[in-house]
Design an enzyme around this catalytic site. Structure first.
Site, PDB file in Angstrom:
ATOM      1  N   SER A   1       0.840  -1.043   0.149  1.00 25.88           N
ATOM      2  CA  SER A   1      -0.100   0.090   0.040  1.00 25.88           C
ATOM      3  C   SER A   1       0.922   1.161  -0.161  1.00 25.88           C
ATOM      4  O   SER A   1       1.768   1.271  -0.877  1.00 25.88           O
ATOM      5  CB  SER A   1      -1.160  -0.164   1.475  1.00 25.88           C
ATOM      6  OG  SER A   1      -1.967   0.939   1.108  1.00 25.88           O
TER       7      SER A   1
ATOM      8  N   ASP B   1      -9.026  -6.642  -4.496  1.00 25.17           N
ATOM      9  CA  ASP B   1      -8.365  -5.153  -3.805  1.00 25.17           C
ATOM     10  C   ASP B   1      -9.130  -4.281  -4.792  1.00 25.17           C
ATOM     11  O   ASP B   1      -8.626  -3.986  -6.011  1.00 25.17           O
ATOM     12  CB  ASP B   1      -6.979  -5.229  -3.861  1.00 25.17           C
ATOM     13  CG  ASP B   1      -6.528  -3.830  -3.218  1.00 25.17           C
ATOM     14  OD1 ASP B   1      -7.159  -2.954  -3.016  1.00 25.17           O
ATOM     15  OD2 ASP B   1      -5.316  -3.806  -2.910  1.00 25.17           O
TER      16      ASP B   1
ATOM     17  N   HIS C   1      -8.298  -5.140  -0.167  1.00 22.36           N
ATOM     18  CA  HIS C   1      -7.088  -4.449   0.214  1.00 22.36           C
ATOM     19  C   HIS C   1      -6.216  -5.253   1.405  1.00 22.36           C
ATOM     20  O   HIS C   1      -5.030  -5.141   1.630  1.00 22.36           O
ATOM     21  CB  HIS C   1      -6.838  -2.782   0.344  1.00 22.36           C
ATOM     22  CG  HIS C   1      -5.757  -2.214   0.389  1.00 22.36           C
ATOM     23  ND1 HIS C   1      -4.869  -2.255  -0.779  1.00 22.36           N
ATOM     24  CD2 HIS C   1      -5.065  -1.288   1.217  1.00 22.36           C
ATOM     25  CE1 HIS C   1      -3.799  -1.518  -0.308  1.00 22.36           C
ATOM     26  NE2 HIS C   1      -4.176  -1.027   0.738  1.00 22.36           N
TER      27      HIS C   1
END
Lengths: 384, 384
Positions: free
Chosen positions: A157, A322, A355
């Site tokens: 991320s 995601d 995610h």
């Protein structure tokens, strides 16, 4: 709390603090005259200092990535499932460094720290930091630890953005970049979600333009809302359906505005838990760093040109469900790397977890990460 | 404002109000002793009263679906592109009825109305209404207008849910159901988005538990935030990329928390505009009606069994980039209708505009709607 420390844990760890006296000029032009970075290390640095791995954390992460601080800890570090002896980031081979980034609220200099120039908390006066500032500060930490070149820099991320930035900013100082569930820059939709979250905080009357410390309060309501929204976007629609569906807390509709569906209670719980542990000014800063990240901007918005300066090899990973940092965004990175003739491996992992998957011990994910890093370990001559 | 009324407009229209004296028992068990519905009509009811079409509005819609209230109006009704002479919902053939639903804030009885039992505004004491309550009240409006059976009931999003409910609740009273960009029930993710939006309103200090009228204020900040979030989810990621990308308002980063990216300014503008025109208690109610909608719940959660009671034909439509009510959700309706041996047509329309597409004059969308309703017009003997 662990009754016994599991055999595959790095065990009890003690955070360390390094103080940096040399001023750091930030992306914004502002200067941090001095600062602390808090970090943890796991495993042993080998004789030729070639086996160090840097872990870059995401929005709400910190330096406590693995192991326990005491036998009373309820939970280990945030990426304990991936870091340890025999785990994908194998501490039998690697010397792993995890830090809390500048602007954070877990011990590194940030909004809750004392500004040496005023003797008061920085609060909202702490400068907005960019990903490149973090990478510069991480490079200084590497200097302090005597690490000339990382075997690998790894992050998911916002952490993956730091990894990308490392590969451009200090091409000689890493051999491998592991970029997980990330993107070459945020989309308009991503920025919009961040802005709605920031507004929730900024408009909380307890925020006081960021000077809540002076009012002896915290913007708990705003931070709760921001986290509820964030958390919601980290989960996939499928995961939420499987986890909560339309289950009701009391088995029936109440015709009231109190949380009725399980999914509502869950988000309230997650939001409130977060609001008591995380600093609101830090949250604001971290989301801005996400919004600003766009390394190609310095290269006429040409990502291929931007990445052509890199020298490391890459492993890029994404997760099927995601939607905050979708596989498509990872493929943009992969495509640009291929066009720039870089060495890149890519895996898109099947997962229902959205995610959040990058934090979970998904078998295939850990297999791919493990296989890649095993080759890195051999290559850098880490002790086997 | 239109200098001249366009030829394909229904022209100047005047809202009408019908007062209902008969109490309405709601899904919640509560009773509305009396109520008003405000509505508009376009086109002419034919002699055998067979050409009436009901328009059901979505979250923030109202009775003003087409035409202008005066020559000073800046904009026509919310679905003017689809309703009018020669348009898909052709007022040369159909007598079109559009109303503001109970609990609304555009003229029908709702939180801003005076409670006859107390002489004060209902405010937060207005009962939470369910989709079935709206359909019951719409059926009474049909009675009042002398319409025994609708040629078609048409709606998008939350409006599509009312259409579905009509087909189950009053199977004899409609010949066609047009369900656009809708779902048989909200997913956990949908509910979560609604709850985050409600929290933004409920936690605004100006909300005063819904009694803001007594404090001579409105929860502008909360409503702005709720709309920003809503609006963001009505757009597709692609549409936002095309519309805004990462464009900056001032061409450069400011390193401040004021809106910097165009997409942020746009959402602020949309949110603030909405916050001055829409009632917060109504917003709370409307989102609850969305959350509660699940007609299959009365049939042991068997949607096929639920829809087997319907007698009308269906047109179901969805849009490729709609992620709030994705094509998958429309297909659930279509699959259940087919399994229940109902007459159903389905079209998934290519569009970049996300959930908002159902309000836009997309050529293929209007062609499909037009073609379907032309057959309906012939069938019901509407004058051609």
């Amino acid at each position: 709390m662990p009754e016994v420390i599991p055999a595959d844990s790095v065990g009890l760890v003690t955070p360390q603090v390094h103080h940096f006296d040399q001023p750091l000029t930030l992306r914004s032009g502002r200067v941090l005259p001095e600062y602390d970075l808090v970090y943890e290390t796991y495993g042993q640095l080998n004789a030729n200092r070639s086996n160090a791995v840097l872990i870059c954390h995401a929005l709400s992460g910190d330096h406590h990535a693995a192991g326990y601080h005491s036998m009373e800890d309820r939970k280990p570090g945030w990426w304990d499932n991936a870091i340890g002896p025999g785990k994908p980031i194998d501490t039998n081979h690697f010397f792993v460094v995890a830090l809390n980034n500048l602007g954070g609220c877990a011990g590194s200099t940030g909004p809750t720290s004392i500004n040496p120039q005023t003797g008061k908390q920085y609060g909202p006066e702490f400068p907005i930091v960019a990903v490149r500032d973090w990478v510069n500060s991480q490079a200084r930490l590497a200097d302090a630890l005597g690490i000339e070149q990382w075997a690998a820099v790894v992050g998911g991320s916002l952490g993956g953005m730091q990894v990308l930035r490392w590969s451009i900013q200090f091409p000689e100082r890493l051999r491998h970049a592991v970029v997980i569930a990330s993107a070459p820059k945020l989309s308009a939709q991503n920025i919009a979600f961040n802005e709605v979250a920031r507004q929730a905080i900024a408009k909380d009357p307890d925020f006081h333009d960021g000077y809540y410390h002076d009012y002896n309060t915290i913007p708990k309501v705003g931070l709760t809302q921001a986290r509820m929204l964030g958390h919601l976007t980290y989960l996939s629609e499928d995961a939420m359906r499987q986890k909560f569906g339309r289950e009701l807390r009391e088995g029936k509709l109440n015709f009231s505005f109190a949380p009725e569906f399980q999914v509502e209670s869950y988000l309230h719980y997650q939001g409130e838990k977060f609001s008591t542990r995380f600093d609101a000014n830090t949250y604001m800063l971290m989301t801005k760093a996400l919004d600003y990240f766009d390394p190609s901007a310095d290269y006429n918005h040409d990502l291929v040109e931007c990445l052509s300066h890199a020298k490391c090899s890459y492993l890029v990973m994404s997760f099927t469900t995601d939607w905050r940092f979708s596989p498509k965004r990872s493929k943009e990175i992969v495509d640009a790397l291929m066009e720039a003739n870089k060495n890149v491996s890519y895996a898109c992992i099947e997962s229902d977890d959205g995610h959040d998957a990058f934090l979970l011990p998904i078998e295939r994910y850990h297999q791919v990460l493990s296989a890649y890093l095993k080759r890195v370990a051999v290559e850098v001559g880490a002790k086997a």
